[in-house]
Design a protein around this motif. Structure first.
Motif, short mmCIF file in Angstrom:
data_model
loop_
_atom_site.label_atom_id
_atom_site.label_comp_id
_atom_site.label_asym_id
_atom_site.label_seq_id
_atom_site.Cartn_x
_atom_site.Cartn_y
_atom_site.Cartn_z
N LEU A 1443 0.83 -1.20 0.00
CA LEU A 1443 0.00 0.00 0.00
C LEU A 1443 0.87 1.25 0.00
N ILE A 1444 1.73 1.38 0.98
CA ILE A 1444 2.60 2.55 1.11
C ILE A 1444 3.98 2.10 1.52
N THR A 1445 4.91 3.02 1.43
CA THR A 1445 6.28 2.74 1.85
C THR A 1445 6.51 3.24 3.26
N TYR A 1446 7.64 2.85 3.83
CA TYR A 1446 8.00 3.22 5.19
C TYR A 1446 8.02 4.73 5.35
N SER A 1447 8.60 5.45 4.40
CA SER A 1447 8.71 6.91 4.53
C SER A 1447 7.34 7.57 4.49
N VAL A 1448 6.44 7.04 3.66
CA VAL A 1448 5.09 7.58 3.62
C VAL A 1448 4.36 7.26 4.92
N ALA A 1449 4.52 6.03 5.41
CA ALA A 1449 3.88 5.64 6.67
C ALA A 1449 4.31 6.55 7.81
N LYS A 1450 5.54 6.99 7.81
CA LYS A 1450 6.02 7.90 8.84
C LYS A 1450 5.31 9.26 8.77
N SER A 1451 4.84 9.61 7.57
CA SER A 1451 4.27 10.95 7.39
C SER A 1451 2.76 11.01 7.60
N VAL A 1452 2.09 9.85 7.68
CA VAL A 1452 0.62 9.88 7.79
C VAL A 1452 0.22 10.06 9.26
N ILE A 1453 0.54 11.19 9.79
CA ILE A 1453 0.33 11.44 11.22
C ILE A 1453 -1.12 11.72 11.58
N ASN A 1454 -1.97 12.03 10.59
CA ASN A 1454 -3.37 12.35 10.85
C ASN A 1454 -4.33 11.25 10.40
#
Length: 1589
Positions: A1443-1454
């Motif tokens: 679905l997403i990468t590690y860096s994107v997962a780190k950014s989905v704070i909301n």
């Protein structure tokens, strides 16, 4: 000679004398005029003398004598006439001065008139005969002219009508009206007084009493109303005697004592009981009934919301036509809380004010004198509070007010009992406390400080009264209370908190709780947020050592905070709607008496709860996840009085496990140890013998697996039994059955008779009985074997699936049986042929509702075939209360009362022309012999699936449907007419006009052989019908068919309505499946019909040619709001103008229809239709109120507005204005080319939503009309067809646009300013290019939602080509919050990978949804910023492996919600980045609330690397059909960083039937096995699930 002299003398008399008189008129003009002046002056003087006397009398409020008024009128007229003459004569004299002397005739006429006028003046009396000019009368009360802003609202009219009825009853002498302050009692009694005097029922005296109970004043005011003069020196007793004497002489007297605050001795006033009517108003019901002895009391409630708004709108008038003010005004009106005094005051204050004033009033809830009036209402309520008897009820009032407007009685009992208030002194049991609290609640209701509710278990306080309660409590006590709508700013200061004794936050969100709340005197703390509450700080309760009641609603945490240990005095703990993993700590609160977990989620009630040995109430209602109650916990609670476990726990341990160590759950036998138990609510799957105590006072017990928890009466004792044998009824159950008020029985093998075998006393307490699924019951009551009075209090009886039932009762019922039965329902009883015999029905005359469904052999309701019928029929059944009758799926049903052939001779004596053959009518004329009032009270009649009926009713019975409001007839395949006239043999009776006088709703559905409603040549009027629905009556012809008519009908024309039927009040007309119908209306219609028609629905009428004709259009202009036409293949015109009457084709035709109300037009699947509106209707602003236009699937439609016909030589370009149109939808119109076939202009200033989809012939959507015409005139290139030719600013309010983009029109999109568009949907199915057009995006700078559908390109990106020199979008889509991509079959990337972007194209995206993109590899793109994403959804994307990468997962704070469904190749949710270092391994989804993973057959885990994934504790995880996933041993997701558990909801599903029903996993169950052999997934968060077997 003498004879001759006599003749000459007579001639002289008749000639010389008149001649001399006539000459005198000419000679004495001046004298005559002067004489007239003198007489007029005398008359003026006399008039002034009388007028002075009149003026003086009027100043004294006297009435003027009628002869004086007549004399003044006559004098004024005389003076006016004389003055006019004298003025004209004066003008004649002036003309003589200029040498224009008149002739003799001009002197003769005025002179003669002056003499005549003078004689008239002299004849008028000069007024000396008037001994007096006036007389005294009682002062006139204001109600005779006006009652202010009183409006006849339904709620008020009902009370007024009832009071007027009671006043005219000779047995009633004292009547009371009570209600809270400001509710309108005074206005109401003024209305009553006005009606009483207008109708000449009473002489009325109204006195406002209030606090001033001075008898002298009250007597004086009553005397003044009646014109009595009371000597000031008289004593109170003397005045009373005079008043009594006067009232006795005048008889019909009504005295209104308004606003009584305390006791008055009416006898001392002179109003002893019985001599007149006395109407009193007060805020206290007990004062009226107990002190004044009123015989009837009427509660006046607050206005309904719509009534309150109507009153408000009536006062402010045109102000609310401004939409901005209207929205604010509605809110202001709502805040007046239905109190007329506030509504009127605020409305008057705000009338004519600016929007700023309205908004300020909304903010302050007061304006001008509004505050003063509100204070008056407050003071009145506080007065009622001060006059409450006893401090107990006062404290109760304040606590109720602090705890919110709406509460369940049982919740308030928990709070007040826990606080150990003085009102419970001497109360030893919860049952006694319950009764005590109810009595105090009744006192508050009688004082109008609580609202009177239909449900006694629901307590409601008016918001204004609650404001007063808070005001008093905040002033006299240290209470803190906030409710929904209040704003929490900050905690009060330390001084207040140290004194505070009660804190209540009802539906208030507290951003953050303090670490410690120092409230040493606090006794009650209630915290009920609207959302789930975050964990409570550990030391929060440390300084609340006096706390007695704690209510924490909707908290979510692992366990209660440790500081709960400090609450040593806590007596009531409510943890309702909470999510708690461990509640063992509650067991340390040894002082607890009341413990509530209503609606909470936990699986185990631990053994520590057994330590609460003082516990009296344990409430476990609706704990849906409760599976285990630790053994011996319940039996340890020896003081328990109330155990409520309904609608949840059913896993009771079986009784044969003798060793407690072997048991894993609670046993029913534990209840035997609870000797104090008086209330029990419980579900039991399998019954154990002798488990239920006979001492139970209140109970709701369900035994068996077939019951839901619904009960008919919330407060009643209810027993639901599914027993395989009657011998399972032990002594305890038999006792409970006798105590039951609701009884439900299932199976119960061995029982053939309910009364005889189950209760020989005849169930004297039972109110509701339901019996189902018993194969042996033959009758409910067998009167041959038993003789008790059966079911004397039963109100409702329901029988279902009793396959052997032959009768409800057999034999002769004892008198008094079933005497209160009002409802009976019978379903699936195949052997039942009738409900009652004729002798039995005499016990059921009070029945109000009968419902019989799916009884194949049911033929009649009442069977008359009895030996002694002839003797019984002598006494006709006059009294029958049946109001609702439903007959459904009864194929052999023939009539309500069966015919008795042996008595046919008797019927023939009464009814002429009788036929022995059965007419198959539900109600026939023969039934009038025994049931003359059978249908007179019917309000609802439903006949569905009764194939044996040919008619509903005979003609003579139909006229008795005087109360019928709803008539529904469906699926009666043999019914040919609704009303039969066969009894008259063709002899017409003019009685139809009075038939169905109150019918409001008529539905005829699926009547395959119905030919007409009635065969008659007479007129049938449905005076009150507002809804007419006719569906699938394929043979239906004219609604009223004159079979005797000899007129020749056009066989090709099939109409429904003509002049023989009237619908003056019809509002809704639904016509469906009438295949013969060619037109709805005949050319001749009843003149008053269809004038109120608001909604017209026509569907599946295959022969229908047109819908609206000129003759009907004029009637609809002020009423029609909805026109909906569907599936009419032959429809050629909606508006038919091809009339035979040439007069209707005149230019005035355009004026016959004007849509004056907001309306909508929808046309779907009409394949022959070529246009919708004729030009003459569209261009003359006749559609200026059109708000919604939807046209869909019309194959031949070419234009919306048809070409102008019959207009020649007109040079003016047609202009179509739609000032109110907000929504226009055009879908799948393959031939649509233009809005209008020629040059035109249109204007759409209010258009909000416009959609065009699958309109393949459209070349260009829109063009500005002046530019288009200029290009056309200059022979510049233009498109042949432009849909809209619009005026400038036509689309200035457009917010939503749906477009089907074609490759041919990419460069021809409208040059329209779309700056307000927020929602854009684009379909690209006709685009083969990989680069979609960008012109729209540059125009939609406020775009918030973008849906992209059906494209055939591989990347989505905005074309970087030039448009006005621009190379990039540069912030064009910065406002976009929601992006949805659907049906992109070739899409591989969301954005072009080699696009050189300065930053994200979608920097503020909150929602991203991708669906049905099978080749898409991933959603990660530099164009999308994931920082603000709140919801992420990916469905049917088989090309994605993650679905997403590690860096994107780190950014989905909301991120709050993540859904991944049906992605066949997906292996993991989070993939590692290629350039990621080894030190980075933590991902935090701090706000994630919901994670759903379903239909992911290759998903192995959440992530493949050793990531530390941190989830919120109370996140919901739903997993279904992920067959390669594995789950931890105890069925949870583990949060390794905090060692907390996140529960998984496993959706078992069924792959075959695609069933997605949730099935909650059982922690520690056999279905979840640990499997650590798979090394591919070693994430610290375990979300593995074994492959299902």
């Amino acid at each position: 000679m003498e004879f001759l002299s006599i003749i000459v003398g007579k001639i002289a008399d008749y000639t010389i004398e008149p001649v001399a008189r006539q000459v005198g008129y000419v000679r004495k003009l001046k004298t005559n005029v002067e004489n007239l002046k003198d007489e007029v002056d005398k008359l003026v003087d006399a008039k002034e003398r009388v007028q002075h006397s009149v003026d003086e009398a009027l100043r004294k409020c006297h009435k003027i004598h009628a002869d004086v008024e007549k004399w003044l009128k006559k004098v004024n007229e005389m003076i006016a006439e004389a003055s006019e003459f004298l003025e004209d004569e004066n003008q004649v004299k002036k003309e003589c001065l200029f040498g224009l002397c008149p002739n003799l005739i001009s002197r003769y006429r005025p002179s003669r008139k002056a003499i005549k006028l003078a004689q008239k003046v002299v004849e008028i009396p000069k007024g000396g005969a008037f001994s007096s000019v006036s007389y005294t009368t009682p002062p006139e009360d204001i109600w005779t002219s006006s009652v202010g802003y009183y409006q006849a609202f339904e709620s008020r009219l009902l009370v007024v009508t009832k009071i007027m009825k009671e006043l005219t009853d000779s047995n009633n002498h004292r009547i009371g009206v009570y209600g809270m302050a400001g509710v309108g009692k005074t206005t109401l009694v003024k209305e009553i007084a006005m009606r009483a005097e207008e109708q000449k029922l009473f002489k009325v005296a109204k006195v406002e009493v209030r606090q001033d109970t001075d008898l002298n004043r009250i007597q004086k005011e009553i005397a003044e109303k009646f014109g009595l003069e009371l000597n000031e020196n008289l004593t109170i007793a003397g005045r009373a005697r005079l008043l009594t004497d006067y009232i006795k002489k005048n008889k019909n007297v009504l005295v209104i004592l308004d606003d009584v605050w305390e006791m008055l001795e009416l006898e001392k006033l002179g109003l002893p009981f019985g001599i007149c009517k006395v109407l009193l108003t007060s805020r206290r019901r007990d004062l009226l009934s107990s002190e004044f002895g009123t015989q009837k009391e009427f509660l006046l409630k607050v206005l309904k919301e719509e009534e309150s708004w109507s009153l408000f709108e009536n006062i402010v008038a045109d102000d609310v036509k401004d939409l901005d003010i209207r929205d604010t005004a509605i809110q202001v009106s709502k805040r007046c809380a239905g109190l007329p005094i506030l509504v009127v005051t605020l409305a008057k204050a705000l009338r004519g004010k600016s929007l700023h004033s309205w908004k300020d009033a909304l903010r302050l809830q007061k304006m001008c004198e509004g505050k003063e009036i509100q204070e008056k209402a407050y003071s009145g309520i506080e007065w009622s509070y001060n006059h409450l008897e006893g401090e107990e009820v006062k404290s109760l009032f304040l606590i109720f007010g602090m705890l919110g407007q709406h509460n369940f009685f049982y919740d308030l009992l928990k709070y007040t009992k826990g606080m150990d208030l003085s009102l419970f002194e001497g109360i030893n049991t919860m049952e006694e406390a319950h009764s005590r609290l109810h009595s105090l609640v009744d006192k508050l209701k009688d004082s109008c400080l609580l609202l009177d509710t239909a449900d006694r278990e629901w307590i409601e306080m008016h918001d204004l009264i609650r404001d007063v309660a808070i005001k008093i409590a905040s002033r006299d006590q240290c209470f803190l209370s906030l409710v929904d709508g209040d704003e929490f700013n900050d905690w009060p200061n330390k001084v207040f908190l140290e004194k505070c004794t009660l804190i209540s936050f009802d539906r208030i969100n507290i951003p953050k709780l303090p670490e410690q709340l120092e409230c040493p005197k606090l006794q009650l703390f209630q915290l009920c947020p609207t959302k789930k509450l975050l964990p409570i700080p550990h030391n929060f309760f440390k300084e609340m050592k006096e706390l007695k009641v704690l209510d924490l609603t909707k908290i979510c945490m692992q366990s209660l905070p440790p500081s709960i240990h400090f609450l040593k005095n806590l007596q009531t703990l409510c943890l309702d709607q909470c999510e708690l993993r461990n509640i063992a700590m509650v067991g340390e609160l040894r002082s607890l008496e009341i413990l509530s977990f209503v609606g909470s989620k936990f699986k185990l009630l631990p053994k520590e709860i057994g330590q609460l040995t003082r516990l009296r109430v344990l409430d476990l209602r609706v704990c849906s996840q409760l599976e285990v109650i630790h053994p011996n916990v319940l039996s340890s609670l020896t003081k328990l009085e109330e155990l409520r476990m309904n609608n949840n726990f059913i896993e009771w341990e079986i009784e044969d496990v003798s060793n407690i160590s072997e048991r894993s759950n609670a046993s029913l036998s534990e209840l035997k140890h609870l000797s104090n138990l008086t209330r029990l609510d419980a579900n039991v799957k399998e019954l154990s013998i002798n488990c239920f105590s006979e001492k139970l006072v209140n109970f709701k017990i369900c035994i068996g697996d077939v019951w839901n928890w619904f009960v008919k009466y919330e407060t009643s004792n209810t027993l639901k039994l599914k027993l395989s044998q009657t011998n399972q009824l032990d002594k305890g159950l038999q006792t409970l059955m006798k105590k039951s008020e609701e009884l439900y029985l299932d199976v119960l093998d061995g029982a053939t008779d309910i009364v005889d075998q189950l209760d020989a006393d005849g169930f004297p307490r039972l109110k509701y009985l339901h019996v189902q699924n018993n194969p042996e019951i033959l009758q409910i009551v067998n009167c041959w074997s038993s003789s008790p009075i059966a079911f004397p209090n039963l109100g409702s009886l329901s029988l279902c699936n009793l396959v052997s039932l032959e009768s409800i009762c057999s034999g002769q019922l004892p008198c008094g049986s079933f005497k209160h039965l009002t409802n009976i329902e019978v379903k699936k009883c195949p052997k039942l042929k009738n409900l009652f015999s004729f002798s039995t029905v005499l016990h059921f005359l009070q029945l109000q509702e009968i419902k019989v469904v799916d009884c194949n052999n049911m033929k009649v309701i009442v069977d008359k075939k009895e030996e002694h019928f002839e003797a019984q029929v002598n006494d006709c059944i006059e009294y029958f209360q049946l109001q609702s009758l439903t007959l459904q799926s009864l194929p052999n049903f023939t009539c309500f009362v069966s015919n008795n052939n042996r008595n046919i001779t008797r019927f023939k004596e009464i009814i002429p022309n009788d036929e022995t053959a059965d007419a198959m009518e539900l109600f026939n004329h023969k039934e009038q012999v025994a049931f003359p009032k059978l249908v007179e009270n019917l309000t609802s009649l439903i006949v569905d699936g009764c194939g044996g009926l040919r008619f509903l009713s005979s003609f003579s019975m139909a006229i008795n449907f005087v109360q019928l409001k709803k008539l529904r007839i469906c699926r009666c395949q043999n019914m040919v007419e609704i009303i039969s006239t066969e009894e008259y043999n063709g002899i017409e009776e003019k009685i139809l006009d009075n038939t169905f006088p109150k019918l409001e709703s008529l539905e005829l559905d699926t009547l395959a052989n119905l030919e007409t409603f009635c065969s008659s040549a007479t007129y049938l009027k449905f005076s009150c019908l507002n809804s007419l629905i006719i569906k699938d009556c394929t043979k239906l012809g004219p609604f009223i068919l004159d079979r005797m008519s000899k007129s020749i009908r056009d066989a090709s024309v099939h109409y429904l309505f003509d002049e023989k039927v009237g619908f003056p009040c019809l509002e809704e007309l639904v016509i469906k499946g009438l295949h013969k119908l060619t037109t709805l209306w005949h050319t001749q219609l009843d003149p008053n019909s269809f004038c109120k028609l608001r909604e017209i629905f026509v569907e599946d009428c295959q022969s229908l040619i047109h819908v609206l004709v000129p003759r009907i259009l004029k009637r609809l202009e002020s009423s029609v709001q909805v026109l909906n036409i569907r599936n009419c293949d032959s429809l050629e015109a909606v508006f038919n103008v091809k009339e035979t009457d040439d007069a209707l084709l005149s230019p005035q035709l355009a004026l016959i229809f004007s849509c004056r109300n907001p309306c909508e037009v929808q046309i779907v699947n009409c394949r022959s239709l070529k246009n919708v509106f004729p030009a003459f209707i569209a261009r003359h602003r006749n559609l200026e109120k059109l708000q919604k236009l939807k046209i869909q699937n019309c194959e031949m439609l070419e234009q919306i507005v048809g070409e102008e016909v019959g207009v020649e030589g007109e040079a003016i370009t047609p202009k179509f204005v739609f000032p109110s149109a907000k929504y226009v939808f055009l879908y799948n119109l393959p031939q649509l080319r233009s809005f209008y076939p020629g040059i035109h202009t249109s204007k759409w200033p209010s258009l909000i939503h416009f959609g065009v989809y699958k309109c393949d012939k459209l070349e260009m959507l829109a063009a500005e009309s002046s530019c288009f015409q200029r290009h056309h005139q200059l022979d510049m290139p233009t498109y042949n067809q432009v849909f809209f030719l619009y005026e400038k600013d036509s689309f200035s309010n457009l917010e939503a646009l749906v477009l089907d983009i074609k490759e041919t029109s990419c460069g021809s999109l409208p040059v329209v300013d779309f700056f307000k568009i927020k929602y854009l949907v684009l379909y690209y199915q006709h685009i083969t290019s990989a680069v979609p057009p960008s012109v729209l995006f540059r125009k939609c700078r406020n775009l918030e939602t973008l849906d992209v559908n059906d494209g055939n390109f591989e990347e989505i990106y905005i074309h970087e080509g030039s448009l006005d020199g621009e190379k990039h979008l540069d912030g064009t889509l910065t406002s976009l919050k929601h992006l949805k991509i659907f049906g992109m079959n070739k899409l591989k990337h969301v954005w072009k990978d080699n696009s050189h972007l300065a930053g994200p194209v979608f920097p503020n995206l909150e929602t991203l949804a991708v669906d049905d993109c099978p080749r898409l590899k991933n959603i990660v793109s530099p164009a999308i910023s994931f920082r603000n994403i709140v919801e992420l959804q990916v469905t049917n994307c088989d090309g994605m492996k993650h679905l997403i990468t590690y860096s994107v997962a780190k950014s989905v704070i909301n991120l709050k919600k993540m859904t991944v469904q049906n992605c066949q190749r997906m292996i993991e949710i989070v993939a590692s980045d290629d350039d990621q270092g080894d030190g980075e391994n933590e991902i935090t989804f701090s706000r994630l609330e919901y994670l759903e993973l379903s239909d992911l057959p290759n998903l192995k885990g959440f992530c493949s690397r050793n990531y530390n994934v941190i989830f919120p504790f109370f996140m919901t995880v739903s997993v279904s059909r992920c067959i390669k996933m594995k789950i931890s041993f105890d069925g949870v997701l583990l949060n390794d960083s905090k060692r907390e558990k996140v529960q998984i909801i496993e959706n078992e599903g069924n792959d075959d039937d695609n069933n997605d029903d949730n099935c909650r996993g059982s922690g520690g169950g056999d279905d979840h096995n640990s499997d650590n052999d798979d090394d591919d997934d070693n994430a610290t968060i375990s979300c593995m699930m074994n492959e299902k077997k």
